[in-house]
Design a protein around this motif. Structure first.
Motif, PDB file in Angstrom:
ATOM      1  N   MET A   1       0.845  -1.176   0.000  1.00  0.00           N
ATOM      2  CA  MET A   1       0.000   0.000   0.000  1.00  0.00           C
ATOM      3  C   MET A   1       0.889   1.238   0.000  1.00  0.00           C
ATOM      4  SD  MET A   1      -3.314   0.763  -0.016  1.00  0.00           S
ATOM      5  CE  MET A   1      -4.055  -0.762   0.488  1.00  0.00           C
ATOM      6  N   LEU A   2       0.460   2.265  -0.704  1.00  0.00           N
ATOM      7  CA  LEU A   2       1.170   3.530  -0.775  1.00  0.00           C
ATOM      8  C   LEU A   2       0.182   4.646  -0.428  1.00  0.00           C
ATOM      9  CD1 LEU A   2       4.007   4.642  -1.771  1.00  0.00           C
ATOM     10  CD2 LEU A   2       2.804   5.187  -3.886  1.00  0.00           C
ATOM     11  N   ARG A   3       0.614   5.528   0.467  1.00  0.00           N
ATOM     12  CA  ARG A   3      -0.234   6.651   0.863  1.00  0.00           C
ATOM     13  C   ARG A   3       0.328   7.940   0.270  1.00  0.00           C
ATOM     14  NH1 ARG A   3      -0.219   6.946   6.853  1.00  0.00           N
ATOM     15  NH2 ARG A   3      -1.577   8.719   6.504  1.00  0.00           N
ATOM     16  N   HIS A   4      -0.534   8.674  -0.387  1.00  0.00           N
ATOM     17  CA  HIS A   4      -0.209   9.988  -0.946  1.00  0.00           C
ATOM     18  C   HIS A   4      -0.836  11.008  -0.005  1.00  0.00           C
ATOM     19  CE1 HIS A   4       0.161  13.317  -3.722  1.00  0.00           C
ATOM     20  NE2 HIS A   4      -1.138  13.378  -3.953  1.00  0.00           N
ATOM     21  N   ILE A   5       0.008  11.824   0.623  1.00  0.00           N
ATOM     22  CA  ILE A   5      -0.469  12.822   1.582  1.00  0.00           C
ATOM     23  C   ILE A   5      -0.110  14.189   1.027  1.00  0.00           C
ATOM     24  CG2 ILE A   5      -0.307  13.675   3.947  1.00  0.00           C
ATOM     25  CD1 ILE A   5       0.715  10.748   4.621  1.00  0.00           C
ATOM     26  N   LEU A   6      -1.109  15.016   0.815  1.00  0.00           N
ATOM     27  CA  LEU A   6      -0.910  16.328   0.228  1.00  0.00           C
ATOM     28  C   LEU A   6      -1.539  17.376   1.135  1.00  0.00           C
ATOM     29  CD1 LEU A   6      -1.144  17.340  -3.405  1.00  0.00           C
ATOM     30  CD2 LEU A   6      -2.481  18.611  -1.760  1.00  0.00           C
ATOM     31  N   MET A   7      -0.733  18.325   1.587  1.00  0.00           N
ATOM     32  CA  MET A   7      -1.246  19.436   2.386  1.00  0.00           C
ATOM     33  C   MET A   7      -1.416  20.630   1.448  1.00  0.00           C
ATOM     34  SD  MET A   7       1.048  19.063   5.847  1.00  0.00           S
ATOM     35  CE  MET A   7       2.547  19.413   4.951  1.00  0.00           C
ATOM     36  N   PHE A   8      -2.455  21.423   1.675  1.00  0.00           N
ATOM     37  CA  PHE A   8      -2.718  22.556   0.790  1.00  0.00           C
ATOM     38  C   PHE A   8      -3.128  23.794   1.565  1.00  0.00           C
ATOM     39  CE2 PHE A   8      -6.601  20.051   1.120  1.00  0.00           C
ATOM     40  CZ  PHE A   8      -7.559  21.006   1.435  1.00  0.00           C
ATOM     41  N   LYS A   9      -2.923  24.953   0.916  1.00  0.00           N
ATOM     42  CA  LYS A   9      -3.377  26.242   1.437  1.00  0.00           C
ATOM     43  C   LYS A   9      -4.353  26.835   0.436  1.00  0.00           C
ATOM     44  CE  LYS A   9       0.666  27.767   4.017  1.00  0.00           C
ATOM     45  NZ  LYS A   9       1.554  28.907   4.275  1.00  0.00           N
ATOM     46  N   TRP A  10      -5.430  27.390   0.960  1.00  0.00           N
ATOM     47  CA  TRP A  10      -6.385  28.096   0.109  1.00  0.00           C
ATOM     48  C   TRP A  10      -5.817  29.469  -0.262  1.00  0.00           C
ATOM     49  CZ3 TRP A  10      -9.709  24.732  -1.411  1.00  0.00           C
ATOM     50  CH2 TRP A  10     -10.303  23.818  -0.558  1.00  0.00           C
ATOM     51  N   THR A  11      -6.208  29.974  -1.417  1.00  0.00           N
ATOM     52  CA  THR A  11      -5.857  31.345  -1.767  1.00  0.00           C
ATOM     53  C   THR A  11      -6.623  32.281  -0.846  1.00  0.00           C
ATOM     54  OG1 THR A  11      -7.637  31.489  -3.394  1.00  0.00           O
ATOM     55  CG2 THR A  11      -5.459  30.810  -4.208  1.00  0.00           C
ATOM     56  N   GLU A  12      -6.118  33.492  -0.678  1.00  0.00           N
ATOM     57  CA  GLU A  12      -6.787  34.462   0.201  1.00  0.00           C
ATOM     58  C   GLU A  12      -8.216  34.728  -0.226  1.00  0.00           C
ATOM     59  OE1 GLU A  12      -5.143  38.128   1.663  1.00  0.00           O
ATOM     60  OE2 GLU A  12      -3.136  37.257   1.551  1.00  0.00           O
ATOM     61  N   GLY A  13      -8.468  34.773  -1.518  1.00  0.00           N
ATOM     62  CA  GLY A  13      -9.801  35.105  -2.007  1.00  0.00           C
ATOM     63  C   GLY A  13     -10.738  33.926  -2.186  1.00  0.00           C
ATOM     64  N   ALA A  14     -10.304  32.735  -1.802  1.00  0.00           N
ATOM     65  CA  ALA A  14     -11.151  31.543  -1.994  1.00  0.00           C
ATOM     66  C   ALA A  14     -12.393  31.636  -1.108  1.00  0.00           C
ATOM     67  CB  ALA A  14     -10.379  30.276  -1.691  1.00  0.00           C
ATOM     68  N   GLU A  15     -13.530  31.683  -1.747  1.00  0.00           N
ATOM     69  CA  GLU A  15     -14.805  31.746  -1.035  1.00  0.00           C
ATOM     70  C   GLU A  15     -15.168  30.358  -0.504  1.00  0.00           C
ATOM     71  OE1 GLU A  15     -16.597  34.498  -0.508  1.00  0.00           O
ATOM     72  OE2 GLU A  15     -15.153  35.749  -1.599  1.00  0.00           O
ATOM     73  N   PRO A  16     -15.951  30.292   0.575  1.00  0.00           N
ATOM     74  CA  PRO A  16     -16.362  28.989   1.114  1.00  0.00           C
ATOM     75  C   PRO A  16     -16.998  28.088   0.052  1.00  0.00           C
ATOM     76  CG  PRO A  16     -16.925  30.709   2.662  1.00  0.00           C
ATOM     77  CD  PRO A  16     -16.423  31.401   1.414  1.00  0.00           C
ATOM     78  N   ALA A  45      -8.018  22.308  11.761  1.00  0.00           N
ATOM     79  CA  ALA A  45      -8.786  22.783  12.919  1.00  0.00           C
ATOM     80  C   ALA A  45      -8.404  24.218  13.258  1.00  0.00           C
ATOM     81  CB  ALA A  45      -8.538  21.875  14.121  1.00  0.00           C
ATOM     82  N   GLY A  46      -7.363  24.732  12.612  1.00  0.00           N
ATOM     83  CA  GLY A  46      -6.966  26.116  12.799  1.00  0.00           C
ATOM     84  C   GLY A  46      -6.270  26.418  14.119  1.00  0.00           C
ATOM     85  N   LEU A  47      -5.660  25.432  14.727  1.00  0.00           N
ATOM     86  CA  LEU A  47      -5.023  25.620  16.027  1.00  0.00           C
ATOM     87  C   LEU A  47      -3.617  26.205  15.928  1.00  0.00           C
ATOM     88  CD1 LEU A  47      -6.207  22.314  17.725  1.00  0.00           C
ATOM     89  CD2 LEU A  47      -7.284  24.583  17.797  1.00  0.00           C
ATOM     90  N   SER A  48      -3.031  26.137  14.745  1.00  0.00           N
ATOM     91  CA  SER A  48      -1.710  26.733  14.538  1.00  0.00           C
ATOM     92  C   SER A  48      -1.601  27.160  13.078  1.00  0.00           C
ATOM     93  CB  SER A  48      -0.604  25.736  14.896  1.00  0.00           C
ATOM     94  OG  SER A  48      -0.653  24.626  14.031  1.00  0.00           O
ATOM     95  N   PRO A  49      -0.714  28.111  12.806  1.00  0.00           N
ATOM     96  CA  PRO A  49      -0.564  28.528  11.411  1.00  0.00           C
ATOM     97  C   PRO A  49       0.042  27.410  10.576  1.00  0.00           C
ATOM     98  CG  PRO A  49       1.057  29.628  12.812  1.00  0.00           C
ATOM     99  CD  PRO A  49       0.163  28.829  13.716  1.00  0.00           C
ATOM    100  N   GLY A  50      -0.222  27.436   9.304  1.00  0.00           N
ATOM    101  CA  GLY A  50       0.319  26.412   8.412  1.00  0.00           C
ATOM    102  C   GLY A  50      -0.635  26.147   7.283  1.00  0.00           C
ATOM    103  N   PHE A  51      -0.767  24.907   6.928  1.00  0.00           N
ATOM    104  CA  PHE A  51      -1.633  24.523   5.818  1.00  0.00           C
ATOM    105  C   PHE A  51      -3.093  24.504   6.257  1.00  0.00           C
ATOM    106  CE2 PHE A  51       2.487  23.189   4.376  1.00  0.00           C
ATOM    107  CZ  PHE A  51       2.449  23.467   3.019  1.00  0.00           C
ATOM    108  N   ASP A  52      -3.984  24.636   5.272  1.00  0.00           N
ATOM    109  CA  ASP A  52      -5.417  24.717   5.546  1.00  0.00           C
ATOM    110  C   ASP A  52      -6.128  23.377   5.481  1.00  0.00           C
ATOM    111  OD1 ASP A  52      -5.367  27.557   5.825  1.00  0.00           O
ATOM    112  OD2 ASP A  52      -5.342  27.735   3.633  1.00  0.00           O
ATOM    113  N   GLY A  53      -5.503  22.403   4.858  1.00  0.00           N
ATOM    114  CA  GLY A  53      -6.153  21.107   4.748  1.00  0.00           C
ATOM    115  C   GLY A  53      -5.202  20.047   4.257  1.00  0.00           C
ATOM    116  N   VAL A  54      -5.709  18.809   4.241  1.00  0.00           N
ATOM    117  CA  VAL A  54      -4.901  17.670   3.822  1.00  0.00           C
ATOM    118  C   VAL A  54      -5.758  16.715   2.991  1.00  0.00           C
ATOM    119  CG1 VAL A  54      -5.334  16.328   5.934  1.00  0.00           C
ATOM    120  CG2 VAL A  54      -3.269  15.906   4.602  1.00  0.00           C
TER     121      VAL A  54
END
Length: 96
Positions: A1-16, A45-54
């Protein structure tokens, strides 16, 4: 098995709504990319600065990962739904 883990940041203007469309587009890949064994998208969860999702995807092996990456559906989701709202990303593939 191989796991692909990608963390991402939203652009500032990305609407919900745009972010929701991007997440749904990622989740839809399980319907069009047979190599995907499991897929999960989680927002920070927004507990520390960094990426917005995974994004976490499991495939059988390196060959399956290559087919996933080059799959036309994957490419189209990136162009249509992700590229407009992702400011940055970092990825790693791990065994197990």
């Amino acid at each position: 098995m191989l796991r692909h883990i990608l963390m991402f940041k939203w652009t500032e203007g990305a609407e919900p709504e745009q972010r929701q469309i991007a997440v749904k587009a990622l989740e839809s890949l399980t319907d069009t990319v047979p190599e995907i064994r499991s897929l999960k998208v989680s927002e920070s969860a927004g507990l520390s600065p960094g990426f917005d999702g995974v994004l976490e995807i499991e495939v059988d092996d390196a060959d399956a990962f290559g087919r996933y990456v080059s799959n036309e559906s994957h490419q189209q989701v990136y162009i249509d739904a992700l590229k407009p709202v992702w400011a940055d990303m970092a990825a790693i593939q791990v065994k197990g």
